[in-house]
Design a protein around this motif. Structure first.
Motif, short mmCIF file in Angstrom:
data_model
loop_
_atom_site.label_atom_id
_atom_site.label_comp_id
_atom_site.label_asym_id
_atom_site.label_seq_id
_atom_site.Cartn_x
_atom_site.Cartn_y
_atom_site.Cartn_z
N ALA A 149 54.95 12.75 78.80
CA ALA A 149 56.40 12.62 78.73
C ALA A 149 56.74 12.19 77.24
CB ALA A 149 56.97 11.57 79.66
N VAL A 150 55.89 11.01 76.91
CA VAL A 150 56.05 10.78 75.48
C VAL A 150 55.98 11.73 74.42
CG1 VAL A 150 55.08 9.35 73.57
CG2 VAL A 150 55.64 8.10 76.06
N LEU A 151 54.63 12.51 74.43
CA LEU A 151 54.44 13.64 73.71
C LEU A 151 55.36 14.66 73.59
CD1 LEU A 151 50.57 13.88 74.32
CD2 LEU A 151 51.78 12.79 72.24
N LYS A 152 56.04 14.92 74.76
CA LYS A 152 57.13 15.81 74.62
C LYS A 152 58.23 15.53 74.16
CE LYS A 152 59.41 19.16 77.88
NZ LYS A 152 60.60 18.44 77.94
N TYR A 153 58.61 14.23 74.47
CA TYR A 153 59.81 13.72 73.55
C TYR A 153 59.66 13.73 72.32
CZ TYR A 153 62.56 9.89 71.74
OH TYR A 153 63.40 9.05 70.90
N LEU A 154 58.57 13.38 71.74
CA LEU A 154 58.35 13.07 70.58
C LEU A 154 58.19 14.73 69.71
CD1 LEU A 154 55.33 10.54 70.04
CD2 LEU A 154 57.82 10.41 69.27
N GLY A 155 57.77 15.72 70.25
CA GLY A 155 57.65 16.97 69.96
C GLY A 155 59.12 17.69 70.06
N GLU A 156 59.98 17.29 70.99
CA GLU A 156 61.18 17.85 71.01
C GLU A 156 61.90 17.89 69.71
OE1 GLU A 156 61.92 17.86 75.98
OE2 GLU A 156 62.62 16.13 74.59
N ARG A 248 56.90 24.46 81.52
CA ARG A 248 57.81 24.06 80.68
C ARG A 248 57.79 22.40 80.32
NH1 ARG A 248 63.07 25.93 83.67
NH2 ARG A 248 64.14 24.75 82.03
N ALA A 249 57.07 21.96 81.33
CA ALA A 249 57.07 20.54 81.23
C ALA A 249 55.81 19.77 80.45
CB ALA A 249 57.11 19.88 82.66
N SER A 250 54.68 20.71 80.28
CA SER A 250 53.46 20.32 79.60
C SER A 250 53.97 20.27 78.13
CB SER A 250 52.62 21.42 79.63
OG SER A 250 52.10 21.57 80.65
N SER A 251 53.15 19.00 77.47
CA SER A 251 53.29 18.70 76.34
C SER A 251 52.59 19.37 75.20
CB SER A 251 53.31 17.03 76.00
OG SER A 251 51.75 17.12 76.36
N PHE A 252 51.48 20.18 75.63
CA PHE A 252 50.75 20.79 74.70
C PHE A 252 51.33 21.68 73.77
CE2 PHE A 252 48.02 24.55 73.62
CZ PHE A 252 46.99 23.99 73.36
N ASP A 253 52.38 22.51 73.85
CA ASP A 253 53.22 23.30 73.21
C ASP A 253 54.12 22.59 72.07
OD1 ASP A 253 51.96 25.52 74.08
OD2 ASP A 253 53.50 25.98 75.67
N TYR A 254 54.30 21.21 72.57
CA TYR A 254 55.32 20.36 71.38
C TYR A 254 54.38 19.54 70.42
CZ TYR A 254 58.79 21.35 74.88
OH TYR A 254 59.64 22.07 75.58
N LEU A 255 53.03 19.56 70.70
CA LEU A 255 52.18 18.67 69.67
C LEU A 255 52.22 18.86 68.19
CD1 LEU A 255 49.02 18.65 71.93
CD2 LEU A 255 50.76 16.91 71.75
N ASP A 256 52.43 20.34 67.89
CA ASP A 256 52.36 20.45 66.23
C ASP A 256 53.82 20.30 65.79
OD1 ASP A 256 54.01 22.54 67.60
OD2 ASP A 256 53.00 24.08 66.67
N LYS A 257 54.75 19.91 66.77
CA LYS A 257 55.99 19.33 66.33
C LYS A 257 56.46 17.96 66.11
CE LYS A 257 58.11 23.64 68.21
NZ LYS A 257 56.98 24.00 68.99
N CYS A 277 44.18 20.20 77.84
CA CYS A 277 44.21 18.71 77.74
C CYS A 277 43.54 17.84 76.81
CB CYS A 277 43.93 17.76 79.27
SG CYS A 277 45.09 18.44 80.78
N TYR A 278 42.80 18.62 76.20
CA TYR A 278 41.96 18.01 75.01
C TYR A 278 42.27 18.86 73.84
CZ TYR A 278 39.24 15.77 78.42
OH TYR A 278 38.52 15.01 79.60
N PRO A 279 43.67 18.72 73.06
CA PRO A 279 44.20 19.65 72.22
C PRO A 279 43.45 19.37 70.71
CG PRO A 279 45.49 17.56 72.26
CD PRO A 279 44.25 17.13 73.30
N ILE A 280 42.07 19.82 70.85
CA ILE A 280 41.16 19.65 69.72
C ILE A 280 41.61 20.55 68.50
CG2 ILE A 280 39.01 20.15 68.89
CD1 ILE A 280 37.91 19.79 71.71
N ALA A 281 41.87 21.75 68.66
CA ALA A 281 42.48 22.65 67.54
C ALA A 281 43.82 22.21 66.90
CB ALA A 281 42.70 24.00 67.84
N GLN A 282 44.70 21.62 67.54
CA GLN A 282 45.88 20.84 67.19
C GLN A 282 45.67 19.72 66.28
OE1 GLN A 282 45.60 22.44 70.05
NE2 GLN A 282 47.24 23.47 70.56
N ALA A 283 44.75 18.61 66.67
CA ALA A 283 44.46 17.57 66.06
C ALA A 283 43.59 18.06 64.75
CB ALA A 283 43.78 16.74 66.85
#
Length: 324
Positions: A149-156, A248-257, A277-283
């Protein structure tokens, strides 16, 4: 970069993911911490309870710090992983606001809806409330569901106040469908059974409140976490079904934002996590997302000798570094 090399080293039985997970959730005790409850009324007529631990040492000058802590699925602000973090941060000059998601504070929330992994509205409301209380630095800490939820909040990027300084998220199921696929494996029967028992108990209580929307026939059909999400989570929170919810609730797609420094600490042997759940490429492609993947630790079981866990000490270190 930044994939962060981990300094965490588990020993003995704590190398086993199930032992470290269960010990940390059921056996660990955190002593010497005081919480004071505040009820926050929400714009939709519901409420959430926040358990406060004020800074043990006076905050200096114009810097007024608060850490907002969010628990995992069917947890609360009295879980050891919340209390340990609250105590450490309080000892180091932070006020700590530990949020109980709707219906998780020991009393039933008022509405048909409750909370879910991608629910960011209440986080936004609490953060904005803290801004009005003159906090200059607001740091976020989420565990498991709370971390997603925190990651999705930040990415929105929906009007995140400048006072939000950084975040640390522990054991994060950033891809909810992948996490579910992991949880339904035979080795994880204890965890999914425990979750299902708690969720079905809440369904029964909700059914008494809202007999026009919930019934015994559907209750009897709840034989898995996905079925619960199909029959309650999705309809109560505006999703078509469980799969729509997971997508829609997963934070994965919001990480780059995400635009504020964020630590994700996910153990490689976490029984709750799998795949994205391990977003290696994004990091690797980010200067903002700091992904740390120790070999051991299970699900939020980063035990260390002494009073505090590695995830708590690492969070304090990350917060202090990004306060400079």
């Amino acid at each position: 970069m930044p994939i962060v090399p981990s300094r965490f080293r588990a020993s003995g039985l704590f190398k086993d993911p199930h032992f470290s997970t269960i010990y940390s959730a059921k056996i660990r005790r955190v002593k010497g911490i005081t919480q004071t409850r505040e009820r926050i009324e929400l714009p939709d007529g519901d409420y959430i309870d926040i358990d406060w631990t004020l800074a043990a040492t006076p905050q200096e000058g114009n810097i007024k710090k608060v850490a907002v802590l969010l628990h995992g699925l069917e947890g609360d602000a009295q879980r050891p992983y919340i209390l340990g973090t609250a105590k450490l941060l309080s000892n180091n000059g932070y006020d700590v606001a530990a949020i109980n998601f709707r219906g998780c504070s020991g009393s039933q929330n008022r509405l048909y809806r409750s909370y879910h992994s991608g629910d960011t509205g209440d986080i936004r409301f609490v953060v904005n409330t803290l801004v009005t209380r003159a906090y200059s630095h607001i740091n976020l800490y989420g565990v498991s569901l709370g971390g997603n939820a925190v990651l999705k909040y930040l990415g929105e990027q929906d009007h995140i106040p400048s006072q939000v300084t950084c975040a640390a998220c522990i054991g994060v199921p950033a891809d909810l469908k992948a996490s579910l696929e992991q949880l339904i494996k035979g080795e994880n029967i204890v965890y999914r059974t425990s979750f299902l028992v708690h969720l079905k108990a809440k369904y029964r209580k909700k059914m008494q409140q809202f007999p026009d929307k919930m019934n015994k026939e559907d209750y009897k059909k709840i034989n898995s976490l996905k079925r619960f999400d199909d029959l309650y989570t999705a309809p109560a929170h505006g999703f078509e079904d469980a799969l729509d919810y997971y997508a829609r609730a997963s934070s994965f797609d919001y990480l780059d934002k995400i635009t504020v420094p964020t630590l994700i600490l996910n153990a490689k042997n976490d029984s709750f996590l799998h795949g994205d759940c391990y977003p290696i490429a994004q990091a690797k492609n980010s200067n903002i997302i700091h992904l740390e993947m120790p070999d051991h630790g299970g699900h939020v079981g980063f035990y260390m000798k002494g009073e505090f866990y590695y995830n708590e000490l690492r969070t304090l270190e990350f917060f202090q570094k990004n306060m400079e």
